[in-house]
Motif scaffolding. Sequence first.
Motif, mmCIF file in Angstrom:
data_model
loop_
_atom_site.group_PDB
_atom_site.id
_atom_site.type_symbol
_atom_site.label_atom_id
_atom_site.label_comp_id
_atom_site.label_asym_id
_atom_site.label_seq_id
_atom_site.Cartn_x
_atom_site.Cartn_y
_atom_site.Cartn_z
ATOM 1 N N GLU A 22 0.813 -1.225 0.000
ATOM 2 C CA GLU A 22 0.000 0.000 0.000
ATOM 3 C C GLU A 22 0.841 1.268 0.000
ATOM 4 O OE1 GLU A 22 -3.474 0.333 2.527
ATOM 5 O OE2 GLU A 22 -3.422 -1.839 2.829
ATOM 6 N N ASP A 23 1.784 1.365 0.916
ATOM 7 C CA ASP A 23 2.564 2.594 1.045
ATOM 8 C C ASP A 23 3.415 2.869 -0.189
ATOM 9 O OD1 ASP A 23 1.493 2.981 3.565
ATOM 10 O OD2 ASP A 23 3.188 2.072 4.610
ATOM 11 N N THR A 24 4.054 1.833 -0.709
ATOM 12 C CA THR A 24 4.895 1.998 -1.891
ATOM 13 C C THR A 24 4.055 2.390 -3.103
ATOM 14 O OG1 THR A 24 6.399 0.319 -1.015
ATOM 15 C CG2 THR A 24 6.652 0.896 -3.325
ATOM 16 N N CYS A 25 2.912 1.764 -3.249
ATOM 17 C CA CYS A 25 2.035 2.097 -4.377
ATOM 18 C C CYS A 25 1.547 3.541 -4.278
ATOM 19 C CB CYS A 25 0.864 1.125 -4.447
ATOM 20 S SG CYS A 25 1.364 -0.531 -4.983
ATOM 21 N N ILE A 26 1.181 3.981 -3.100
ATOM 22 C CA ILE A 26 0.741 5.368 -2.916
ATOM 23 C C ILE A 26 1.874 6.334 -3.251
ATOM 24 C CG2 ILE A 26 0.088 7.089 -1.175
ATOM 25 C CD1 ILE A 26 -1.782 4.955 -0.009
ATOM 26 N N PHE A 27 3.099 6.010 -2.834
ATOM 27 C CA PHE A 27 4.264 6.834 -3.136
ATOM 28 C C PHE A 27 4.402 7.032 -4.650
ATOM 29 C CE2 PHE A 27 8.776 7.018 -4.272
ATOM 30 C CZ PHE A 27 9.169 8.160 -3.592
ATOM 31 N N TYR A 28 4.324 5.938 -5.406
ATOM 32 C CA TYR A 28 4.464 6.017 -6.864
ATOM 33 C C TYR A 28 3.240 6.657 -7.528
ATOM 34 C CZ TYR A 28 8.877 3.554 -7.075
ATOM 35 O OH TYR A 28 10.205 3.215 -6.944
ATOM 36 N N LEU A 29 2.066 6.462 -6.949
ATOM 37 C CA LEU A 29 0.873 7.129 -7.477
ATOM 38 C C LEU A 29 1.002 8.647 -7.352
ATOM 39 C CD1 LEU A 29 -1.906 4.753 -6.131
ATOM 40 C CD2 LEU A 29 -1.594 5.385 -8.533
ATOM 41 N N ARG A 30 1.527 9.096 -6.247
ATOM 42 C CA ARG A 30 1.713 10.540 -6.039
ATOM 43 C C ARG A 30 2.709 11.124 -7.032
ATOM 44 N NH1 ARG A 30 1.693 10.253 0.486
ATOM 45 N NH2 ARG A 30 -0.566 10.334 0.720
ATOM 46 N N LYS A 31 3.667 10.313 -7.454
ATOM 47 C CA LYS A 31 4.667 10.767 -8.431
ATOM 48 C C LYS A 31 4.181 10.602 -9.876
ATOM 49 C CE LYS A 31 8.992 10.293 -6.096
ATOM 50 N NZ LYS A 31 10.368 10.084 -6.509
ATOM 51 N N ASN A 32 2.935 10.122 -10.042
ATOM 52 C CA ASN A 32 2.349 9.895 -11.367
ATOM 53 C C ASN A 32 3.177 8.935 -12.212
ATOM 54 O OD1 ASN A 32 0.108 11.645 -10.937
ATOM 55 N ND2 ASN A 32 1.488 13.381 -11.261
ATOM 56 N N LYS A 33 3.649 7.856 -11.582
ATOM 57 C CA LYS A 33 4.485 6.870 -12.274
ATOM 58 C C LYS A 33 3.759 5.553 -12.506
ATOM 59 C CE LYS A 33 8.600 9.055 -11.591
ATOM 60 N NZ LYS A 33 9.610 9.344 -12.544
ATOM 61 N N ILE A 34 2.438 5.518 -12.268
ATOM 62 C CA ILE A 34 1.680 4.271 -12.313
ATOM 63 C C ILE A 34 0.639 4.314 -13.423
ATOM 64 C CG2 ILE A 34 0.088 2.797 -10.980
ATOM 65 C CD1 ILE A 34 3.055 2.821 -9.997
ATOM 66 N N ASN A 35 0.486 3.168 -14.127
ATOM 67 C CA ASN A 35 -0.513 3.055 -15.190
ATOM 68 C C ASN A 35 -1.665 2.119 -14.833
ATOM 69 O OD1 ASN A 35 0.318 4.582 -17.698
ATOM 70 N ND2 ASN A 35 2.235 3.614 -17.075
ATOM 71 N N LEU A 36 -1.463 1.272 -13.836
ATOM 72 C CA LEU A 36 -2.500 0.314 -13.433
ATOM 73 C C LEU A 36 -2.305 -0.053 -11.973
ATOM 74 C CD1 LEU A 36 -4.736 -1.901 -13.953
ATOM 75 C CD2 LEU A 36 -2.865 -3.398 -14.682
ATOM 76 N N VAL A 37 -3.401 -0.093 -11.229
ATOM 77 C CA VAL A 37 -3.376 -0.587 -9.847
ATOM 78 C C VAL A 37 -4.276 -1.808 -9.776
ATOM 79 C CG1 VAL A 37 -4.000 -0.100 -7.442
ATOM 80 C CG2 VAL A 37 -2.914 1.680 -8.835
ATOM 81 N N ILE A 38 -3.752 -2.859 -9.149
ATOM 82 C CA ILE A 38 -4.523 -4.088 -8.948
ATOM 83 C C ILE A 38 -4.562 -4.365 -7.449
ATOM 84 C CG2 ILE A 38 -4.626 -6.571 -9.366
ATOM 85 C CD1 ILE A 38 -3.011 -5.951 -11.983
ATOM 86 N N VAL A 39 -5.763 -4.540 -6.935
ATOM 87 C CA VAL A 39 -5.964 -4.889 -5.533
ATOM 88 C C VAL A 39 -6.567 -6.286 -5.503
ATOM 89 C CG1 VAL A 39 -7.131 -4.258 -3.376
ATOM 90 C CG2 VAL A 39 -6.315 -2.463 -4.919
ATOM 91 N N THR A 40 -6.075 -7.125 -4.611
ATOM 92 C CA THR A 40 -6.565 -8.502 -4.563
ATOM 93 C C THR A 40 -7.985 -8.563 -4.008
ATOM 94 O OG1 THR A 40 -5.642 -8.902 -2.357
ATOM 95 C CG2 THR A 40 -4.243 -9.460 -4.251
ATOM 96 N N GLU A 41 -8.673 -9.618 -4.388
ATOM 97 C CA GLU A 41 -10.057 -9.810 -3.951
ATOM 98 C C GLU A 41 -10.167 -9.977 -2.435
ATOM 99 O OE1 GLU A 41 -12.353 -12.594 -6.287
ATOM 100 O OE2 GLU A 41 -11.061 -12.215 -8.007
ATOM 101 N N ASP A 42 -9.114 -10.506 -1.807
ATOM 102 C CA ASP A 42 -9.177 -10.714 -0.365
ATOM 103 C C ASP A 42 -8.596 -9.545 0.441
ATOM 104 O OD1 ASP A 42 -6.633 -11.354 -1.265
ATOM 105 O OD2 ASP A 42 -6.414 -13.132 -0.014
ATOM 106 N N SER A 44 -8.998 -5.831 2.197
ATOM 107 C CA SER A 44 -10.144 -5.268 2.918
ATOM 108 C C SER A 44 -10.945 -4.363 1.991
ATOM 109 C CB SER A 44 -9.668 -4.472 4.135
ATOM 110 O OG SER A 44 -9.091 -3.249 3.728
ATOM 111 N N SER A 45 -12.218 -4.229 2.273
ATOM 112 C CA SER A 45 -13.069 -3.366 1.456
ATOM 113 C C SER A 45 -12.590 -1.918 1.533
ATOM 114 C CB SER A 45 -14.532 -3.483 1.881
ATOM 115 O OG SER A 45 -14.677 -3.186 3.240
ATOM 116 N N GLN A 46 -12.028 -1.549 2.658
ATOM 117 C CA GLN A 46 -11.497 -0.197 2.832
ATOM 118 C C GLN A 46 -10.300 0.037 1.893
ATOM 119 O OE1 GLN A 46 -10.146 0.604 6.818
ATOM 120 N NE2 GLN A 46 -10.454 2.787 6.591
ATOM 121 N N THR A 47 -9.428 -0.952 1.761
ATOM 122 C CA THR A 47 -8.277 -0.839 0.859
ATOM 123 C C THR A 47 -8.736 -0.751 -0.590
ATOM 124 O OG1 THR A 47 -6.833 -2.033 2.384
ATOM 125 C CG2 THR A 47 -6.155 -1.989 0.078
ATOM 126 N N LYS A 48 -9.696 -1.591 -0.963
ATOM 127 C CA LYS A 48 -10.218 -1.563 -2.331
ATOM 128 C C LYS A 48 -10.796 -0.187 -2.662
ATOM 129 C CE LYS A 48 -11.525 -6.427 -2.199
ATOM 130 N NZ LYS A 48 -12.655 -7.342 -2.058
#
Length: 111
Positions: A22-42, A44-48
Amino acid sequence: MEDDILNLFGIAQRSGNLVTGEDTCIFYLRKNKINLVIVTEDASSQTKLKFQKICEKKKILFSIYGYRDALSQAIGRTNRTVYAVKDKMFAEKLLYLIKEHNSRLNNRGGE
């Protein structure tokens, strides 16, 4: 189909085009370096919901797919529920495979 997805996850990881957690993905999202985010089905609903909202706001592709154990094993890590793909081509191919996989599952369920 699922093997293709897991293999592509592994290739993306080895090529440095996949970030996890979560933290690493948010870091890269803030830097606009991400093209796709995948969250697993299991996850938490809050994370999704959290990542779905971030992706909608930033107009980044988003998907819910797979389970923590299988995806973590595919990349050689443990207990990961959030994955972000940096490379656009990897992102598009992964999303295509995920949609195809889900489409096949849905068609089988309707038989």
